[in-house]
Scaffold this motif. Structure first.
Motif, PDB file in Angstrom:
ATOM      1  N   GLY A 169     -13.539 -56.292 -55.939  1.00  0.00           N
ATOM      2  CA  GLY A 169     -13.773 -54.994 -55.961  1.00  0.00           C
ATOM      3  C   GLY A 169     -12.917 -54.175 -55.291  1.00  0.00           C
ATOM      4  O   GLY A 169     -13.139 -53.955 -54.072  1.00  0.00           O
ATOM      5  N   HIS A 170     -11.868 -53.874 -55.934  1.00  0.00           N
ATOM      6  CA  HIS A 170     -10.896 -53.067 -55.208  1.00  0.00           C
ATOM      7  C   HIS A 170     -11.200 -51.641 -55.431  1.00  0.00           C
ATOM      8  O   HIS A 170     -11.037 -51.242 -56.391  1.00  0.00           O
ATOM      9  CB  HIS A 170      -9.535 -53.458 -55.812  1.00  0.00           C
ATOM     10  CG  HIS A 170      -8.396 -53.029 -55.068  1.00  0.00           C
ATOM     11  ND1 HIS A 170      -7.941 -53.433 -53.957  1.00  0.00           N
ATOM     12  CD2 HIS A 170      -7.680 -51.699 -55.126  1.00  0.00           C
ATOM     13  CE1 HIS A 170      -6.813 -52.827 -53.371  1.00  0.00           C
ATOM     14  NE2 HIS A 170      -6.616 -51.702 -54.129  1.00  0.00           N
ATOM     15  N   ALA A 171     -11.300 -51.016 -54.324  1.00  0.00           N
ATOM     16  CA  ALA A 171     -11.547 -49.542 -54.240  1.00  0.00           C
ATOM     17  C   ALA A 171     -10.546 -48.362 -53.715  1.00  0.00           C
ATOM     18  O   ALA A 171     -10.706 -47.636 -53.292  1.00  0.00           O
ATOM     19  CB  ALA A 171     -12.835 -49.376 -53.371  1.00  0.00           C
ATOM     20  N   ASN A 218      -6.798 -59.603 -56.484  1.00  0.00           N
ATOM     21  CA  ASN A 218      -6.383 -58.124 -56.166  1.00  0.00           C
ATOM     22  C   ASN A 218      -5.276 -57.473 -56.599  1.00  0.00           C
ATOM     23  O   ASN A 218      -5.385 -56.435 -56.826  1.00  0.00           O
ATOM     24  CB  ASN A 218      -6.143 -58.284 -54.470  1.00  0.00           C
ATOM     25  CG  ASN A 218      -7.551 -58.688 -53.562  1.00  0.00           C
ATOM     26  OD1 ASN A 218      -8.562 -58.453 -53.931  1.00  0.00           O
ATOM     27  ND2 ASN A 218      -7.017 -59.228 -52.644  1.00  0.00           N
ATOM     28  N   ALA A 219      -4.190 -58.262 -56.882  1.00  0.00           N
ATOM     29  CA  ALA A 219      -3.300 -57.536 -57.836  1.00  0.00           C
ATOM     30  C   ALA A 219      -3.674 -57.096 -59.051  1.00  0.00           C
ATOM     31  O   ALA A 219      -3.180 -55.924 -59.687  1.00  0.00           O
ATOM     32  CB  ALA A 219      -2.102 -58.341 -58.023  1.00  0.00           C
ATOM     33  N   SER A 232      -1.470 -53.359 -48.927  1.00  0.00           N
ATOM     34  CA  SER A 232      -2.583 -53.491 -49.629  1.00  0.00           C
ATOM     35  C   SER A 232      -3.130 -54.758 -50.109  1.00  0.00           C
ATOM     36  O   SER A 232      -4.687 -54.959 -49.667  1.00  0.00           O
ATOM     37  CB  SER A 232      -2.588 -52.641 -50.807  1.00  0.00           C
ATOM     38  OG  SER A 232      -3.857 -52.340 -51.573  1.00  0.00           O
ATOM     39  N   LEU A 233      -2.640 -55.562 -50.701  1.00  0.00           N
ATOM     40  CA  LEU A 233      -2.734 -56.849 -50.723  1.00  0.00           C
ATOM     41  C   LEU A 233      -3.467 -57.623 -49.639  1.00  0.00           C
ATOM     42  O   LEU A 233      -4.364 -58.547 -49.747  1.00  0.00           O
ATOM     43  CB  LEU A 233      -1.854 -57.470 -51.516  1.00  0.00           C
ATOM     44  CG  LEU A 233      -1.407 -57.213 -52.921  1.00  0.00           C
ATOM     45  CD1 LEU A 233      -0.038 -58.055 -53.415  1.00  0.00           C
ATOM     46  CD2 LEU A 233      -2.400 -57.532 -53.870  1.00  0.00           C
ATOM     47  N   PRO A 286      -8.375 -57.180 -49.308  1.00  0.00           N
ATOM     48  CA  PRO A 286      -9.529 -58.114 -48.815  1.00  0.00           C
ATOM     49  C   PRO A 286     -10.704 -57.638 -47.997  1.00  0.00           C
ATOM     50  O   PRO A 286     -11.703 -58.134 -48.366  1.00  0.00           O
ATOM     51  CB  PRO A 286      -8.581 -58.944 -47.855  1.00  0.00           C
ATOM     52  CG  PRO A 286      -7.176 -58.869 -48.330  1.00  0.00           C
ATOM     53  CD  PRO A 286      -7.125 -57.448 -48.517  1.00  0.00           C
ATOM     54  N   MET A 287     -10.409 -56.544 -47.151  1.00  0.00           N
ATOM     55  CA  MET A 287     -11.541 -55.791 -46.601  1.00  0.00           C
ATOM     56  C   MET A 287     -12.495 -55.515 -47.432  1.00  0.00           C
ATOM     57  O   MET A 287     -13.731 -55.223 -47.177  1.00  0.00           O
ATOM     58  CB  MET A 287     -10.927 -55.049 -45.610  1.00  0.00           C
ATOM     59  CG  MET A 287     -10.039 -55.357 -44.582  1.00  0.00           C
ATOM     60  SD  MET A 287     -10.698 -56.659 -43.510  1.00  0.00           S
ATOM     61  CE  MET A 287      -9.177 -57.494 -43.329  1.00  0.00           C
ATOM     62  N   MET A 288     -12.095 -54.852 -48.533  1.00  0.00           N
ATOM     63  CA  MET A 288     -13.328 -54.067 -49.618  1.00  0.00           C
ATOM     64  C   MET A 288     -13.896 -55.169 -50.144  1.00  0.00           C
ATOM     65  O   MET A 288     -15.052 -55.049 -50.236  1.00  0.00           O
ATOM     66  CB  MET A 288     -12.346 -53.537 -50.841  1.00  0.00           C
ATOM     67  CG  MET A 288     -11.743 -52.181 -50.107  1.00  0.00           C
ATOM     68  SD  MET A 288     -12.450 -51.035 -49.308  1.00  0.00           S
ATOM     69  CE  MET A 288     -13.844 -50.539 -50.505  1.00  0.00           C
ATOM     70  N   GLY A 289     -13.319 -56.462 -50.552  1.00  0.00           N
ATOM     71  CA  GLY A 289     -13.839 -57.606 -51.109  1.00  0.00           C
ATOM     72  C   GLY A 289     -15.021 -58.064 -50.086  1.00  0.00           C
ATOM     73  O   GLY A 289     -16.124 -58.506 -50.467  1.00  0.00           O
TER      74      GLY A 289
END
Length: 785
Positions: free
Chosen positions: A312-314, A367-368, A764-765, A770-773
């Motif tokens: 879930g990348h926001a 994430n990518a 971002s990667l 990771p924090m959003m996940g």
């Protein structure tokens, strides 16, 4: 001395302009007189530019003007020796004596050290006062001294590069240097000399130049670079942190690949889709109108079933837009139901445990895919993506000019030419890009939060705790991680004559806690850590008070509008009063000579002078929510709206132009401009978004909504965090001052833009995705229980 703490740059332009355009007449006249009286100086200077010339200078049979310098070197030697009982350290004296004696003997290493010293270049009358010398020649020289008694060659010291700042005269307009005209000269001296001793040696050298101005010159300010900069505990900690994140990303990526391509049966995966059960496409969006790319999370399901569409990348938002609301909470139900349906449809999929789900949040593979995915939900405000990207590009363009001033050799000639150009007004007024971000932030806060409040059945049932938690978690971890790595390691990842070995920020960012609390815009701007982060502080403060307006608008349209207007009027009054009291200019990039105080600190970064565009965004988001983006507008009204917004925007950008580059507004007009301009700009941007969202954007909407911009839009937050770091790393690694012309600056800008997005993608990667996940997994499990 030149300092890099002047990160705002806006003040730097004009203060440097005054300094360049109003040089000390005494200095220039003195140089001209001496050049006329001593025509042989030019021949000597030319000889000093080459080692061959240096060899002739120190030749015992040297004839002509070259032979003049041999007695001078001997005089320096005598002068240095005379300082033994004074302030020069004995170690510095001994090593300097060895260097000068070796120069008289024409030893190559000593000649190289002298050759590396900065010398007056061309352009003196254009105020080219940065003379860096040859940094690499200095530090790469190997000292070798032959001991005649033993026949052994030793290396008693190593060369070190120092920067000497000589005060040549006074000029009140030289604001950045306290009213003094300063020449910065590179010196190559023995590493046995500390700053104080090196300063006295440099003073003796400069006093031997036979012109009057040097006779009474005080010791220069001196900063010598450490050849072996020690590693602090924070630097070691930052390296360990980066290694930990890199290891997690590597392990998670391998695990993700195994889960997707080994443990999951091949017949279930085709082109990134679970085709046998109708599951959502990998990296696709839940069609709920959410402007963020929030997908079903890795492991954020009741039984931990693995899904290959990630965590879930926001991050398709800027500092404060899509991620600003608590939409995450109510969407958990939809996520869980979707996953439960898919799990029942296919029970053979691999099911990682809690640890596996957490680990997958760091997967580069997933994430990518989220970042590069160009899909958007059906009701997304797609024009926002293009506006974000254009605004970020504008910020990089403006800072390309501002941040390079400290290492620019032709500033006095190029800057007056620039400010007289009509087209350059877009650079001088690039600060409006920040107001665009404020509009986007307010608009999406209102639009998304109202939708969630409506779904929850009212503001009382809305989870305001998660509203704030989501925002803090969305912004703070990548912000603090970037700050920690930047402040701890930046002094180690470059070198050169302009490189600040104490780091780009003062005092190793010891006021970092103010950034953590988002109150750094209330401190002394010279002490602010990551000076460009003032925007994040303002945006967070606006976000915190937004529920006051949102709740009132939800229950009472009139009350909400009245409160919003009150905030805007407060913005107008505060900006106008400050402009009047301190006599601020209409442009922060072009200061008045009689300004009282720092306009950057008092006017530019304070929330009460910047909230106007944010309120405009809130009201625009409210209108889009109430109308459900279904608005009937006549062709005449549409044309009128576009004409008015375009005309006002052009007037704001180019209205300050004059043929001579000065601002012609009187004080009353200046007060009105500073009070209203940013809010009016926000209204122009708000119209563009409103027209595009309601179907009246035409080709503008088609351009701003282009899918190719979506991945770049997602990287905007990380781009904002790292873009000054990328630029400073390039600028302060220069070996000589830059000579700018249009093509050169264009290449600089494009290089900075590409490098910024490349670094932002990595950041971002590593730190953001990771924090959003992790958030989705934790909140998903909390929702379950």
């Amino acid at each position: 001395m030149t300092t890099v703490q002047q990160y705002d740059g806006d003040n730097a332009i004009l203060s440097r302009t005054f300094c360049q355009n109003e040089p000390s007449g005494n200095f220039v006249n003195e140089v001209q007189r001496e050049l006329k009286r001593q025509t042989h100086i030019e021949a000597i200077a030319k000889d000093l530019q080459t080692r061959i010339g240096l060899g002739i200078v120190f030749s015992p049979t040297g004839q002509g003007p070259q032979a003049v310098l041999a007695p001078l070197i001997k005089s320096v030697l005598d002068s240095v020796i005379a300082e033994v009982g004074a302030n020069i350290s004995e170690a510095c004296m001994n090593s300097t004596t060895q260097m000068l004696k070796a120069a008289l003997n024409r030893d190559e290493w000593a000649l190289r050290m002298i050759d590396a010293i900065g010398k007056p270049p061309s352009g003196l009358l254009d105020f080219n006062l940065q003379w860096p010398g040859n940094y690499d020649e200095c530090v790469q020289t190997q000292v070798s001294v032959l001991d005649n008694s033993t026949g052994l060659v030793s290396e008693p010291f190593a060369p070190q590069y120092c920067k000497a700042s000589f005060v040549l005269g006074q000029n009140p307009a030289a604001v950045m240097t306290g009213g003094y005209i300063i020449v910065n000269t590179g010196m190559c001296l023995p590493d046995k000399c500390d700053n104080n001793s090196a300063s006295l040696v440099a003073q003796r050298l400069i006093q031997l130049i036979p012109i009057n101005i040097t006779k009474s010159m005080p010791p220069p300010g001196m900063v010598c670079q450490d050849n072996h900069l020690p590693w602090s505990s924070s630097a070691v900690g930052a390296i360990v942190l980066c290694c930990v994140f890199a290891a997690l990303m590597a392990i998670a990526t391998v695990y993700d690949a195994v889960c997707q391509y080994v443990l999951t049966p091949k017949e279930q995966v085709l082109g990134g889709k679970y085709t046998d059960n109708g599951a959502i496409e990998a990296g696709s969006h839940i069609p709920d109108g959410h402007a963020s790319n929030v997908n079903v999370s890795n492991g954020a399901v009741p039984n931990g079933t693995y899904r290959n569409f990630g965590d879930g990348h926001a991050n398709d938002s800027f500092v404060s837009d899509v991620h600003v609301s608590a939409e995450h909470v109510s969407h958990q139900k939809a996520d869980l139901k979707t996953n439960e349906h898919e799990i029942r449809a296919n029970s053979k999929q691999y099911k990682p445990g809690v640890f596996g789900a957490l680990l997958l949040s760091f997967s580069v593979l997933s994430n990518a895919r989220k970042i590069l995915n160009t899909n958007q939900p059906s009701q997304t405000l797609t024009s926002v993506n293009g506006i974000r990207f254009i605004s970020m590009t504008w910020v990089v363009l403006g800072h390309t000019y501002v941040f390079g001033l400290d290492v620019l050799g032709n500033l006095a000639t190029i800057l007056p030419e620039y400010v007289k150009r009509f087209t350059f007004q877009a650079i001088l007024n690039a600060t409006f890009a920040v107001d665009t971000f404020f509009v986007l932030s307010g608009l999406l806060v209102a639009y998304l939060t109202f939708r969630e409040i409506d779904k929850c059945g009212g503001a009382k049932k809305f989870n305001w705790g998660l509203y704030y938690f989501h925002r803090i978690w969305r912004l703070t971890p990548p912000y603090m991680l970037v700050m920690f790595v930047y402040t701890s390691l930046s002094k180690h990842w470059g070198h050169g004559p302009f490189w600040p070995q104490n780091g780009f920020d003062s005092n190793d960012c010891n006021t970092w806690w103010m950034n953590l609390l988002y109150i750094n815009n209330f401190q002394d701007s010279q002490k602010m850590c990551m000076g460009w982060s003032w925007y994040l502080a303002n945006d967070m403060q606006f976000y915190i008070i937004s529920p006051l307006i949102l709740v009132l608008l939800f229950y009472s349209r009139l009350g909400g509008v009245i409160l919003s207007v009150a905030f805007v009027l407060g913005n107008f009054i505060s900006a106008g009063v400050l402009t009047n009291v301190h006599n601020f200019s209409a442009s922060i990039m072009q200061r008045n000579k009689d300004e009282k105080g720092d306009s950057f600190e008092l006017l530019y970064i304070k929330p009460w002078t910047r909230i106007g565009p944010y309120i405009v965004g809130l009201l625009t988001g409210y209108v889009l929510y109430k109308t459900k983006r279904k608005v009937t507008m006549s062709k005449k009204a549409n044309i009128t709206g576009w004409t008015l917004s375009t005309g006002l925007a052009i007037a704001l950008l180019y209205g300050l132009y004059s043929d001579d580059g000065t601002i012609k507004l009187n004080k009353v007009t200046t007060i009105f401009y500073n009070a209203t301009s940013r809010t009016v700009w926000g209204a122009c941007v708000a119209w563009v978004i409103f027209a595009c969202a309601t179907g009246y954007g035409g080709p503008v909407n088609a351009l701003l909504s282009w899918k190719g911009i979506v991945p770049l839009s997602r990287l905007t937050y990380c781009c904002y965090l790292v873009h000054p770091i990328v630029m400073w790393t390039n600028y302060y690694s220069q070996r000589q001052t830059m000579y700018w012309f249009d093509l050169e600056v264009s290449y600089k800008f494009l290089g900075h833009l590409c490098m910024t997005y490349g670094v932002a993608f990595i950041v971002s990667l590593a730190f953001e995705s990771p924090m959003m996940g992790l958030e989705k997994i934790v909140l998903g499990r909390a929702k379950k229980h």
